[in-house]
Scaffold this motif. Structure first.
Motif, PDB file in Angstrom:
ATOM      1  N   ARG A 163       4.801  63.933 -84.001  1.00 26.40           N
ATOM      2  CA  ARG A 163       5.384  63.665 -82.728  1.00 26.40           C
ATOM      3  C   ARG A 163       5.796  64.940 -82.214  1.00 26.40           C
ATOM      4  O   ARG A 163       6.872  65.183 -82.078  1.00 26.40           O
ATOM      5  CB  ARG A 163       6.640  62.604 -82.852  1.00 26.40           C
ATOM      6  N   PRO A 164       4.808  65.689 -81.575  1.00 28.40           N
ATOM      7  CA  PRO A 164       5.075  67.187 -80.955  1.00 28.40           C
ATOM      8  C   PRO A 164       6.027  66.752 -79.911  1.00 28.40           C
ATOM      9  O   PRO A 164       6.228  65.867 -78.962  1.00 28.40           O
ATOM     10  CB  PRO A 164       3.744  67.648 -80.606  1.00 28.40           C
ATOM     11  N   ALA A 165       7.155  67.777 -79.947  1.00 28.46           N
ATOM     12  CA  ALA A 165       8.293  67.656 -78.885  1.00 28.46           C
ATOM     13  C   ALA A 165       7.484  68.278 -77.360  1.00 28.46           C
ATOM     14  O   ALA A 165       6.874  69.163 -77.655  1.00 28.46           O
ATOM     15  CB  ALA A 165       9.314  68.391 -79.078  1.00 28.46           C
ATOM     16  N   GLY A 166       8.083  68.045 -76.367  1.00 27.43           N
ATOM     17  CA  GLY A 166       7.674  68.400 -75.108  1.00 27.43           C
ATOM     18  C   GLY A 166       8.670  69.441 -74.549  1.00 27.43           C
ATOM     19  O   GLY A 166       9.422  70.228 -75.366  1.00 27.43           O
ATOM     20  N   ALA A 167       9.172  69.273 -73.219  1.00 23.41           N
ATOM     21  CA  ALA A 167      10.198  69.986 -72.603  1.00 23.41           C
ATOM     22  C   ALA A 167      11.649  69.725 -73.231  1.00 23.41           C
ATOM     23  O   ALA A 167      11.796  68.559 -73.705  1.00 23.41           O
ATOM     24  CB  ALA A 167      10.341  69.786 -71.211  1.00 23.41           C
ATOM     25  N   ILE A 168      12.509  70.542 -73.186  1.00 29.31           N
ATOM     26  CA  ILE A 168      13.888  70.231 -73.951  1.00 29.31           C
ATOM     27  C   ILE A 168      14.710  69.786 -72.573  1.00 29.31           C
ATOM     28  O   ILE A 168      14.756  70.198 -71.498  1.00 29.31           O
ATOM     29  CB  ILE A 168      14.619  71.764 -74.085  1.00 29.31           C
ATOM     30  N   PRO A 169      15.257  68.455 -72.863  1.00 29.38           N
ATOM     31  CA  PRO A 169      16.115  68.017 -71.834  1.00 29.38           C
ATOM     32  C   PRO A 169      17.441  68.703 -71.443  1.00 29.38           C
ATOM     33  O   PRO A 169      18.032  69.303 -72.236  1.00 29.38           O
ATOM     34  CB  PRO A 169      16.371  66.492 -72.689  1.00 29.38           C
ATOM     35  N   SER A 170      17.730  68.507 -70.134  1.00 33.17           N
ATOM     36  CA  SER A 170      18.869  69.134 -69.392  1.00 33.17           C
ATOM     37  C   SER A 170      20.107  67.812 -70.089  1.00 33.17           C
ATOM     38  O   SER A 170      20.628  67.454 -68.935  1.00 33.17           O
ATOM     39  CB  SER A 170      18.690  69.514 -68.117  1.00 33.17           C
ATOM     40  N   VAL A 171      20.322  67.987 -71.030  1.00 35.14           N
ATOM     41  CA  VAL A 171      21.381  66.789 -71.340  1.00 35.14           C
ATOM     42  C   VAL A 171      22.341  67.971 -72.138  1.00 35.14           C
ATOM     43  O   VAL A 171      22.306  68.476 -73.275  1.00 35.14           O
ATOM     44  CB  VAL A 171      20.859  65.732 -72.171  1.00 35.14           C
ATOM     45  N   GLY A 172      23.741  67.563 -71.524  1.00 42.88           N
ATOM     46  CA  GLY A 172      24.992  68.385 -72.246  1.00 42.88           C
ATOM     47  C   GLY A 172      24.787  69.921 -72.081  1.00 42.88           C
ATOM     48  O   GLY A 172      24.088  70.453 -71.577  1.00 42.88           O
ATOM     49  N   PRO A 173      26.058  70.434 -72.553  1.00 38.45           N
ATOM     50  CA  PRO A 173      26.144  71.866 -72.367  1.00 38.45           C
ATOM     51  C   PRO A 173      25.349  72.781 -73.187  1.00 38.45           C
ATOM     52  O   PRO A 173      25.254  74.037 -72.907  1.00 38.45           O
ATOM     53  CB  PRO A 173      27.776  72.053 -72.773  1.00 38.45           C
ATOM     54  N   VAL A 174      24.585  72.359 -74.207  1.00 43.19           N
ATOM     55  CA  VAL A 174      23.889  73.144 -75.090  1.00 43.19           C
ATOM     56  C   VAL A 174      22.602  72.353 -75.289  1.00 43.19           C
ATOM     57  O   VAL A 174      22.406  71.134 -75.034  1.00 43.19           O
ATOM     58  CB  VAL A 174      24.574  73.443 -76.484  1.00 43.19           C
ATOM     59  N   ALA A 175      21.617  73.168 -75.885  1.00 43.48           N
ATOM     60  CA  ALA A 175      20.299  72.266 -76.374  1.00 43.48           C
ATOM     61  C   ALA A 175      20.322  72.519 -77.863  1.00 43.48           C
ATOM     62  O   ALA A 175      20.947  73.659 -78.483  1.00 43.48           O
ATOM     63  CB  ALA A 175      18.954  73.051 -75.524  1.00 43.48           C
ATOM     64  N   TYR A 176      19.581  71.735 -78.457  1.00 44.03           N
ATOM     65  CA  TYR A 176      19.407  71.579 -79.916  1.00 44.03           C
ATOM     66  C   TYR A 176      18.316  71.198 -80.417  1.00 44.03           C
ATOM     67  O   TYR A 176      17.687  69.975 -80.031  1.00 44.03           O
ATOM     68  CB  TYR A 176      20.603  70.685 -80.546  1.00 44.03           C
ATOM     69  N   VAL A 177      17.289  72.078 -81.026  1.00 41.99           N
ATOM     70  CA  VAL A 177      15.942  72.038 -81.277  1.00 41.99           C
ATOM     71  C   VAL A 177      15.782  72.212 -82.953  1.00 41.99           C
ATOM     72  O   VAL A 177      16.311  73.034 -83.476  1.00 41.99           O
ATOM     73  CB  VAL A 177      15.277  73.172 -80.545  1.00 41.99           C
ATOM     74  N   ARG A 178      15.008  71.122 -83.244  1.00 39.78           N
ATOM     75  CA  ARG A 178      14.829  71.147 -84.875  1.00 39.78           C
ATOM     76  C   ARG A 178      13.301  71.148 -85.052  1.00 39.78           C
ATOM     77  O   ARG A 178      12.502  70.492 -84.672  1.00 39.78           O
ATOM     78  CB  ARG A 178      15.290  69.877 -85.678  1.00 39.78           C
ATOM     79  N   LEU A 179      12.995  72.371 -85.288  1.00 45.92           N
ATOM     80  CA  LEU A 179      11.503  72.613 -85.406  1.00 45.92           C
ATOM     81  C   LEU A 179      10.901  72.185 -87.066  1.00 45.92           C
ATOM     82  O   LEU A 179      10.959  73.042 -87.978  1.00 45.92           O
ATOM     83  CB  LEU A 179      11.184  74.278 -85.149  1.00 45.92           C
ATOM     84  N   ARG A 180      10.168  71.002 -87.096  1.00 51.99           N
ATOM     85  CA  ARG A 180      10.136  70.359 -88.416  1.00 51.99           C
ATOM     86  C   ARG A 180       8.597  70.532 -88.873  1.00 51.99           C
ATOM     87  O   ARG A 180       8.520  69.913 -90.002  1.00 51.99           O
ATOM     88  CB  ARG A 180      10.400  68.980 -88.424  1.00 51.99           C
ATOM     89  N   ARG A 181       7.728  71.264 -88.224  1.00 49.75           N
ATOM     90  CA  ARG A 181       6.304  71.250 -88.712  1.00 49.75           C
ATOM     91  C   ARG A 181       6.149  72.428 -89.707  1.00 49.75           C
ATOM     92  O   ARG A 181       7.219  73.227 -90.112  1.00 49.75           O
ATOM     93  CB  ARG A 181       5.408  71.557 -87.454  1.00 49.75           C
TER      94      ARG A 181
END
Length: 230
Positions: A163-181
């Motif tokens: 399930r490749p991720a797309g754009a980072i949503p504008s939700v909350g004061p920070v962004a949190y990304v987990r690159l699992r590939r």
């Protein structure tokens, strides 16, 4: 301008000695070596047991200013079936990690439930006062995102082979990304660097964590991403 902090999920891996860590690096020196390369780490030790104040104080004394620990919420908060006393469990957890002080980053809450449960979300989010919520695809709907945003929390972006991720949503004061590939090409890392630069330009901080693996490709990809971000 927001700050983008890149790291890996954990740091205490003997298999990394000789590849990521210098030869003969002891377990007690791993965090020091890790923090010389990265500005944040996602720690899962807090998921199974509450840490001692002495252990956390040692962590804080080891890392430089600006470093952040993103602690995974205890299983009693995220995975216990009943909700009786969940607010107290959140408060106990926050008190346990309070010795981290300014080095504390977002709390990672991974909810295993396939279908949205807004009452559960509310009863965890309200006492937590923020955090990064890793939720299944069915949760990604407007009312859930609005609830996270209003509570000062963010939706975790998980990028996997299935399930490749797309754009980072504008939700909350920070962004949190987990690159699992298991693998990221130079083009993949270029794309993620562009997405993260956009988040920073929006004056939001971002946390990005590569997957742990025994062959130390995770920290290598993390270093390559750091280089692209400048």
């Amino acid at each position: 301008m927001g700050v983008v902090r890149v790291g890996t999920s954990g740091w205490s891996y003997p298999a990394w000695v000789g590849s990521f860590y210098p030869e003969k690096t002891s377990a007690t020196r791993m965090l020091d070596a890790y923090a010389s390369a990265f500005a944040a780490v996602e720690t899962h030790a807090t998921y199974r047991r509450l840490p001692t104040a002495a252990a956390l104080t040692k962590w804080v004394d080891t890392v430089p200013a600006g470093f952040r620990f993103a602690c995974k919420a205890h299983m009693g908060i995220s995975h216990r079936r009943d909700l009786d006393g969940v607010e107290d469990r959140v408060s106990t957890f926050l008190a346990a990690i309070s010795p981290l002080g300014d080095t504390r980053g977002p709390v990672l809450v991974s909810l295993p439930h396939l279908q949205p449960d807004l009452d559960r979300l509310r009863r965890i989010l309200d006492p937590l006062g923020g955090g990064a919520f890793e939720l299944g695809p069915a949760w990604e709907r407007t009312d859930v995102l609005d609830r996270l945003d209003a509570g000062g929390a963010t939706l975790v972006v998980s990028d996997t082979a299935d399930r490749p991720a797309g754009a980072i949503p504008s939700v909350g004061p920070v962004a949190y990304v987990r690159l699992r590939r298991a693998d990221y090409t130079p083009a993949d890392l270029d794309q993620w660097a562009e997405r993260l630069a956009t988040v920073a330009a929006e004056d939001r901080d971002a946390y990005v964590f590569l997957k742990h693996d025994d062959d130390a490709t995770g920290p290598r990809f993390a270093q390559e991403l750091v280089a692209r971000l400048g």
